[in-house]
Design an enzyme around this catalytic site. Sequence first.
Site, short mmCIF file in Angstrom:
data_model
loop_
_atom_site.label_atom_id
_atom_site.label_comp_id
_atom_site.label_asym_id
_atom_site.label_seq_id
_atom_site.Cartn_x
_atom_site.Cartn_y
_atom_site.Cartn_z
N ASP A 199 -38.62 -4.41 -28.46
CA ASP A 199 -39.58 -4.22 -29.91
C ASP A 199 -40.81 -5.10 -29.62
OD1 ASP A 199 -40.12 -4.22 -32.91
OD2 ASP A 199 -38.11 -3.32 -33.12
N GLY A 244 -43.03 -5.76 -26.32
CA GLY A 244 -43.87 -4.98 -25.94
C GLY A 244 -44.24 -4.01 -26.86
N HIS A 263 -39.28 8.45 -37.41
CA HIS A 263 -39.70 8.85 -38.69
C HIS A 263 -40.65 8.05 -39.33
CE1 HIS A 263 -37.14 6.01 -41.69
NE2 HIS A 263 -37.64 5.46 -40.82
C1 LIG Z 1 -37.97 1.29 -39.31
S1 LIG Z 1 -37.80 0.02 -38.06
C2 LIG Z 1 -36.06 0.47 -37.30
C3 LIG Z 1 -35.45 -0.98 -36.63
C4 LIG Z 1 -34.29 -0.58 -36.18
N1 LIG Z 1 -34.25 0.64 -34.94
C5 LIG Z 1 -33.35 -0.08 -37.11
O1 LIG Z 1 -32.83 1.29 -37.17
O2 LIG Z 1 -32.43 -1.10 -37.92
C6 LIG Z 1 -39.12 0.36 -36.85
C7 LIG Z 1 -39.05 -0.64 -35.59
O3 LIG Z 1 -40.01 -0.05 -34.74
C8 LIG Z 1 -40.63 -1.40 -34.24
N2 LIG Z 1 -42.02 -1.14 -33.97
C9 LIG Z 1 -43.17 -0.58 -34.60
N3 LIG Z 1 -44.37 -0.35 -33.73
C10 LIG Z 1 -43.86 -0.87 -32.57
C11 LIG Z 1 -44.65 -0.73 -31.11
N4 LIG Z 1 -45.43 -0.56 -31.10
N5 LIG Z 1 -43.61 -1.13 -29.96
C12 LIG Z 1 -42.31 -1.55 -30.31
N6 LIG Z 1 -41.56 -1.48 -31.53
C13 LIG Z 1 -42.45 -1.09 -32.50
C14 LIG Z 1 -40.89 -2.24 -35.66
O4 LIG Z 1 -41.01 -3.56 -35.42
C15 LIG Z 1 -39.38 -1.93 -36.36
O5 LIG Z 1 -38.44 -2.90 -35.79
#
Ligand SMILES: C[S@@+](CC[C@H](N)C(=O)[O-])C[C@H]1O[C@@H](n2cnc3c(N)ncnc32)[C@H](O)[C@@H]1O
Length: 358
Positions: A199, A244, A263
């Site tokens: 993340d 990253g 989503h």
């Molecule tokens: C809606 S949350 C879902 C978190 C987890 N998978 C869950 O279901 O509880 C989306 C995740 O995508 C991560 N995220 C957003 N942009 C990102 C990026 N460019 N690279 C890596 N992770 C990213 C956010 O930090 C967040 O933790």
Amino acid sequence: MTRPDRARVADMLWGFFPAQVLRTLAGLGVPDLLDDGRRDLTELAAATGCDRDALGRLLRAARGLELVDVDGDGRWSLTADGQLLRTGTPGSLGSLAQLFCGDAPWRSWGELEWSVRTGEVAFEKVTGRSAFAHMADDPRMLAVFTEAMAEGTRMAASGIVETCDVDGVEVLVDVGGGNGTLLAAFLAAHPHLRGVLFDTAHGVGDAQDVLGPLQESHRHATRLREGGFPATRGFGERIEIVTGDFFAAVPPADAYVVKSVVHDWDDERSVAILRRIREAMHGDARLFLVEPVLAEDTADLVAQRVMLMSDLNMLVCTGGRERTLTEFGRLLDAAGLRLVDVRRVPPPTGFSVLRAQR
Ligand SMILES: C[S@@+](CC[C@H](N)C(=O)[O-])C[C@H]1O[C@@H](n2cnc3c(N)ncnc32)[C@H](O)[C@@H]1O
């Protein structure tokens, strides 16, 4: 002709009042204050720094909503439903209430009409930035978001783990895995697995506590950095936290779980994330996409109300969307992946696991 159900429609109309009652109670910490017993209004007003009369009216409204109760001596307590607003209680909705009805998402929903007219993301109109960029600079909202995601994921984790076949998998990466709540469930259920939490540096939040509580001395000495390092407690050498950008590259592994990530994004950016995963996958690697799947048939949509509201939440807050199986199939195809299996996660959560391969 069916007669109109005015009360049902009126309930929808004033739905945002009770939603703000939930958010305000949770935001003031009232449920946590009532956790250890009954308190009177004067104590609660002092502990929350609120106007005594106004707080009394909030509590009276919450009494009407059957979230709190009050005894003959004017001492307030939580009802069974009110317990769900406490921090850390199983099934807690407290952080979700603070997230969805919190400042920026709330103002974004106020611009739903603008988003519908333009197809643009209201959150960006309201704050000038994307939701993830905004949260990176707002530690309170980020903490609420991380805990809200974890609250939802905790409820779904055992069903998701049960639905994903990780036989023969040595290394599993959770892409956009937040604070590692789901990865921890995979590792606890499958002692043979090694896990990589991937993340952003902000997104991993309190992952070190979730995946392996560090002793106080380690917590301050150990910092997340670009690249990976093994956590030193809990799952020990079985876990790596890598920070990253999933639009740039993701770590190599035998399997990928990607929950509630796609989503958040429009089709173009979703395909970009899936392509990065495909590039990291070896020939036999598998991808588990964990998302709700919208019914293709509009007659089935009544049963998917929560998902449909989530779809609008994505429209106004992130620019993403909920999707049908056909739409997921198109994304995977565009990323060079094949959809090989779809399984419903056991209720109560509405998730499905879409398994894909190269
Ligand atoms: C809606 S949350 C879902 C978190 C987890 N998978 C869950 O279901 O509880 C989306 C995740 O995508 C991560 N995220 C957003 N942009 C990102 C990026 N460019 N690279 C890596 N992770 C990213 C956010 O930090 C967040 O933790």
